[in-house]
Design a protein around this motif. Structure first.
Motif, PDB file in Angstrom:
ATOM      1  N   GLY A  14      -8.624   5.789  -9.699  1.00  0.00           N
ATOM      2  CA  GLY A  14      -8.044   5.561  -8.437  1.00  0.00           C
ATOM      3  C   GLY A  14      -9.635   5.181  -7.589  1.00  0.00           C
ATOM      4  N   ASN A  15     -10.729   5.723  -7.711  1.00  0.00           N
ATOM      5  CA  ASN A  15     -11.486   6.291  -7.093  1.00  0.00           C
ATOM      6  C   ASN A  15     -11.784   4.763  -5.453  1.00  0.00           C
ATOM      7  N   PRO A  16     -11.902   5.175  -4.577  1.00  0.00           N
ATOM      8  CA  PRO A  16     -12.219   3.470  -4.030  1.00  0.00           C
ATOM      9  C   PRO A  16     -13.011   2.398  -4.412  1.00  0.00           C
ATOM     10  N   GLU A  17     -14.307   2.745  -5.067  1.00  0.00           N
ATOM     11  CA  GLU A  17     -15.361   1.685  -5.095  1.00  0.00           C
ATOM     12  C   GLU A  17     -14.174   0.939  -6.182  1.00  0.00           C
ATOM     13  N   SER A  18     -13.717   1.246  -7.177  1.00  0.00           N
ATOM     14  CA  SER A  18     -13.285   0.979  -8.388  1.00  0.00           C
ATOM     15  C   SER A  18     -11.912  -0.207  -7.805  1.00  0.00           C
ATOM     16  N   LEU A  19     -11.462   0.245  -7.225  1.00  0.00           N
ATOM     17  CA  LEU A  19     -10.700  -0.850  -6.864  1.00  0.00           C
ATOM     18  C   LEU A  19     -11.010  -1.745  -5.956  1.00  0.00           C
ATOM     19  N   ARG A  20     -12.303  -1.840  -4.763  1.00  0.00           N
ATOM     20  CA  ARG A  20     -12.692  -2.624  -4.601  1.00  0.00           C
ATOM     21  C   ARG A  20     -12.899  -3.417  -5.515  1.00  0.00           C
ATOM     22  N   HIS A  21     -13.474  -2.770  -6.440  1.00  0.00           N
ATOM     23  CA  HIS A  21     -14.334  -4.090  -7.450  1.00  0.00           C
ATOM     24  C   HIS A  21     -13.076  -5.057  -7.769  1.00  0.00           C
ATOM     25  N   SER A  22     -12.240  -3.725  -8.275  1.00  0.00           N
ATOM     26  CA  SER A  22     -11.045  -4.936  -8.795  1.00  0.00           C
ATOM     27  C   SER A  22     -11.135  -6.017  -7.812  1.00  0.00           C
ATOM     28  N   LEU A  23     -10.332  -5.667  -6.672  1.00  0.00           N
ATOM     29  CA  LEU A  23      -9.997  -6.817  -6.047  1.00  0.00           C
ATOM     30  C   LEU A  23     -11.006  -7.877  -5.857  1.00  0.00           C
ATOM     31  N   SER A  24     -11.938  -7.570  -5.665  1.00  0.00           N
ATOM     32  CA  SER A  24     -13.392  -8.013  -5.478  1.00  0.00           C
ATOM     33  C   SER A  24     -13.411  -9.511  -6.637  1.00  0.00           C
ATOM     34  N   ASN A  25     -13.034  -8.840  -7.975  1.00  0.00           N
ATOM     35  CA  ASN A  25     -12.582  -9.900  -8.774  1.00  0.00           C
ATOM     36  C   ASN A  25     -11.003 -10.653  -9.254  1.00  0.00           C
ATOM     37  N   GLY A  26     -10.777 -10.372  -7.984  1.00  0.00           N
ATOM     38  CA  GLY A  26      -9.497 -11.258  -7.945  1.00  0.00           C
ATOM     39  C   GLY A  26      -7.920 -10.539  -7.800  1.00  0.00           C
ATOM     40  N   ASP A  47      -3.307  -7.390   0.822  1.00  0.00           N
ATOM     41  CA  ASP A  47      -3.203  -7.108   3.125  1.00  0.00           C
ATOM     42  C   ASP A  47      -4.178  -6.015   3.012  1.00  0.00           C
ATOM     43  N   THR A  48      -4.694  -4.874   1.665  1.00  0.00           N
ATOM     44  CA  THR A  48      -5.437  -4.296   1.822  1.00  0.00           C
ATOM     45  C   THR A  48      -6.884  -4.480   2.958  1.00  0.00           C
TER      46      THR A  48
END
Length: 335
Positions: A99-111, A207-208
């Motif tokens: 659940g680290n922020p970088e990993s989550l941002r990466h998932s969001l950026s991939n859709g 939403d994030t």
């Protein structure tokens, strides 16, 4: 359960269809048990490649996707669903132990639309899954112009209430500018629809990102910019609003080619998109927003002239619009 068939959980009139992707049999069982109270059918697979094949061949309302898979990881699966399959509206919830922020941002950026961290609260997963599937189901049921123009616009308003009567004001400004430019009736009708639907692709933005109070990071901006393509892909499937697609896709392009999503320049940018840009600029500056106060007409003219000088806007349309503002400053703000 296996890749070859559905496990029926319940039998509503129109059950949702969920694809669960995880290579851990225990986790697969847990996911299905968690979702059993929802009116849905579940298909499972342990492979990212198989998941892509299934999404291409079947109609799903949700993909519950493990971030770590034995062949290609969940982020790559999600990216290919959006890019290769062109499916921008299928909800994807990423399941991860990291659940680290970088990993989550990466998932969001991939859709990915959402993520949930293991171990999760079953009620939280059911709530998020139901909300995502209900949104997709509503979109799928839109089969006429009236419901499209009303329901989709209201979806965006509900997610971002800070813009007030933005769409209604845009309709008025587009009508006046379209008439003054002597645009064809068909173009003026496309402008009316585009005024309502131009940001409809934001229903596919998490939403994030969409509702983040501070500045967006470069990666979050890449996510946000997908809204133009998402909206265009959605409306291109509907005959009743297809004429507005050039506005929906290209209202962030720039005259010098520095805009998005396609980097079009000059006359390659559709005329109605170039006209719409001026209406959008005017409304953004003339009315209060969370991040700014309403500006004077004189200030709006300064901004327009500056953007023309920067090479961002069609100078010919800009001159017509500036002339309108100078001749009758209150015309666009009348009741």
């Amino acid at each position: 359960m296996n890749d070859s068939g559905f496990s029926m959980i319940s039998q509503p009139d129109r059950p949702y269809r969920i694809l669960v992707v995880d290579d851990n049999e225990l986790h697969l069982t847990m996911h299905v048990e968690t979702l059993q109270s929802l009116p849905c059918q579940v298909m499972t697979t342990d492979s990212g490649y198989k998941a892509l094949t299934l999404v291409e061949q079947e109609d799903f309302d949700l993909v519950l996707l493990d971030k770590r898979l034995p062949d290609i990881d969940g982020d790559e699966v999600c990216y290919r669903i959006r890019r290769d399959l062109g499916n921008h509206l299928l909800p994807v919830i990423m399941v991860t132990a990291f659940g680290n922020p970088e990993s989550l941002r990466h998932s969001l950026s991939n859709g990915a639309n959402d993520f949930i961290k293991k171990p999760y609260d079953p009620l939280e997963l059911k709530s998020r899954a139901r909300a995502a599937m209900e949104m997709k189901h509503l979109i799928d049921q839109l089969d006429n112009a009236a419901s499209v123009l009303f329901t989709l616009a209201k979806m965006v308003e509900a997610r971002d209430p800070t813009t007030g009567e933005h769409c209604n004001r845009l309709i008025r400004t587009c009508r006046i500018l379209g008439e003054d430019l002597n645009l064809a009736v068909t173009d003026r009708e496309a402008l009316r629809k585009g005024a309502i639907l131009h940001d409809i692709g934001k229903i596919g933005i998490p939403d994030t990102v969409l509702l983040k109070p501070g500045e967006l990071t470069p990666e979050e901006w890449r996510v946000m910019r997908r809204h133009a393509v998402i909206g265009a892909d959605l409306c291109n499937r509907l005959n009743s609003v297809r004429d507005a697609v050039p506005i929906i896709r290209h209202h962030h392009e720039r005259w010098d080619g520095s805009g998005y999503p396609d980097g079009l320049s000059g006359d390659r940018i559709p005329l109605i998109a170039r006209v719409f840009q001026y209406a959008d600029i005017y409304d953004a500056l003339r009315h209060d927003r969370v991040y700014s106060k309403a500006q004077t007409v004189e200030y709006v003219i300064e901004v327009i002239e500056d953007e023309i000088n920067k090479g961002w806007r069609d100078p010919e349309i800009g001159r017509v619009f500036i002339d309108l503002l100078m001749r009758d400053p209150g015309r666009f703000d009348a009741d």
